[in-house]
Design a protein around this motif. Structure first.
Motif, short mmCIF file in Angstrom:
data_model
loop_
_atom_site.label_atom_id
_atom_site.label_comp_id
_atom_site.label_asym_id
_atom_site.label_seq_id
_atom_site.Cartn_x
_atom_site.Cartn_y
_atom_site.Cartn_z
N ALA A 1 0.88 -0.98 0.11
CA ALA A 1 -0.09 0.05 0.17
C ALA A 1 0.94 1.04 0.21
CB ALA A 1 -0.88 -0.08 1.16
N LEU B 1 -3.50 5.62 1.71
CA LEU B 1 -3.82 4.60 2.40
C LEU B 1 -2.94 4.43 3.81
CD1 LEU B 1 -4.63 2.07 -0.43
CD2 LEU B 1 -6.41 3.33 0.71
N TYR C 1 -1.99 1.02 6.07
CA TYR C 1 -2.27 -0.02 5.45
C TYR C 1 -0.73 -0.78 5.09
CZ TYR C 1 -7.22 0.42 5.92
OH TYR C 1 -8.60 0.56 6.82
N THR D 1 -2.82 -3.59 -0.26
CA THR D 1 -4.27 -3.55 -0.87
C THR D 1 -4.59 -4.87 -1.61
OG1 THR D 1 -3.25 -2.79 -3.05
CG2 THR D 1 -3.87 -0.85 -1.45
N PHE E 1 -6.49 -3.29 2.65
CA PHE E 1 -7.42 -2.57 2.26
C PHE E 1 -8.03 -3.20 0.84
CE2 PHE E 1 -9.90 0.81 0.18
CZ PHE E 1 -10.14 1.84 1.15
N SER F 1 -9.14 -0.88 -3.27
CA SER F 1 -8.45 0.36 -3.62
C SER F 1 -8.75 0.57 -4.99
CB SER F 1 -7.09 0.59 -3.15
OG SER F 1 -6.19 -0.28 -4.23
N LEU G 1 -10.22 -3.79 5.78
CA LEU G 1 -11.39 -2.90 5.48
C LEU G 1 -11.72 -3.25 4.21
CD1 LEU G 1 -12.58 -0.27 6.66
CD2 LEU G 1 -11.32 0.88 4.77
N GLN H 1 -13.96 -2.38 1.37
CA GLN H 1 -14.76 -1.33 0.63
C GLN H 1 -15.49 -1.68 -0.41
OE1 GLN H 1 -14.51 2.18 1.76
NE2 GLN H 1 -16.03 2.24 0.43
N PHE I 1 -10.79 6.00 7.31
CA PHE I 1 -10.61 4.72 6.45
C PHE I 1 -9.29 3.96 7.14
CE2 PHE I 1 -12.90 7.33 3.42
CZ PHE I 1 -13.88 6.79 3.07
N PRO J 1 -6.77 2.01 9.40
CA PRO J 1 -6.87 0.85 10.30
C PRO J 1 -6.62 1.11 11.75
CG PRO J 1 -4.84 0.83 9.11
CD PRO J 1 -5.43 1.78 8.57
#
Length: 283
Positions: free
Chosen positions: A22, A26, A29, A32, A91, A94, A127, A129, A277, A279
């Motif tokens: 990441a 982000l 994180y 991703t 994440f 993304s 996360l 999303q 957003f 963590p």
């Protein structure tokens, strides 16, 4: 729309690295995870429109999507290698939507979540999303991940005319709010992601507060990674003017919604931009 399937057999399957380091926006994180390339939703304000993955395709962004060709179970090995170096926060996703329509057929996202739940070294935090209500199909796997996962459901407005104008192929707003409530009732951690904030009615704050225990707010100015310049290049100011919404293209609108939400929710439940957003702190 052009779609490509992900092969489930080992023959001819290209090796896939599911985890990508990441960077940028982000914060916090380590990786991703994007199970798809392209996105059927094609939101007009999506920053991926200006990335090479979109610019070098003959089809317009939003009219194509492909599942990555790989075995979701191989994510277990990647996680073990990553966890050997320290905590892992993912994440997911993304640059695409993990619950776009193709997921109903390919089930890549579900396979990857199952790999996380079965791994000897699961991620410390994920996360998830999305704006796809299909996420409720996977409540059983999300429950197995427990406190390691949070579903972040994008709900940018409560006006369907705005949704049709800016994100015409995105799922209905009522279905997204319903999914948030269903996930929360099942004990899955959730948040509503008002990202970016779009024109809405005075009732929007109440709808959000009654649907999710946590709300993240973002706009074209704080959330596009370049103080609004990226959104300008996408032509969002002109788009708003064309629809007669110019008074909505200002940072003050997000401040107003934040104030309205804090009258209905604990102050710590209303979070702004990147902080919302991020963590939790990982040891």
């Amino acid at each position: 729309m052009s779609v490509a399937s992900s092969s489930s057999s080992s023959s001819g399957m290209r090796p896939v690295r599911w985890l990508t380091p990441a960077t940028g926006y982000l914060n916090g994180y380590t990786h991703t995870l994007n199970p798809y390339v392209g996105c059927a939703y094609g939101c007009s304000y999506c920053y991926v429109r200006r990335l090479p993955v979109a610019l070098f395709r003959p089809e317009p962004w939003g009219e194509w999507a492909e599942g990555k060709r790989g075995d979701p179970a191989s994510l277990k090995r990647e996680l073990a290698r990553a966890k050997a170096k320290g905590p892992v926060a993912v994440f997911f996703s993304s640059a695409t939507d993990p619950y776009q329509p193709l997921e109903a057929k390919l089930r890549l996202t579900r396979g990857l979540l199952e790999a996380m739940a079965e791994a000897e070294a699961p991620p410390d935090f994920v996360l998830l999303q999305t704006r796809g209500p299909l996420v409720t199909r996977d409540i059983d796997v999300l429950q197995r991940l427990g406190g390691h996962v949070r579903v972040s459901m994008t709900v940018e407005t409560d006006r369907d005319d705005v949704r049709r104008a800016l994100t015409p192929t995105a799922p209905p707003l009522a279905a997204r709010l319903r999914a948030l409530r269903e996930l929360a009732e099942a004990g899955v951690a959730v948040q509503a992601a008002v990202s970016p904030l779009l024109p809405h009615t005075p009732a929007f704050a109440e709808q959000l507060a009654s649907s999710a225990p946590r709300v993240v707010l973002d706009d074209y100015f704080r959330g596009d990674g370049s103080s609004g310049r990226r959104s300008e290049r996408l032509g969002m100011r002109e788009t708003y003017a064309r629809h007669g919404w110019s008074e909505w293209y200002t940072p003050q609108r997000m401040d107003e919604l934040a104030e309205a939400l804090r009258k209905r929710m604990p102050p710590e439940a209303v979070v702004v931009s990147a902080e919302g957003f991020a963590p939790p702190a990982l040891s």
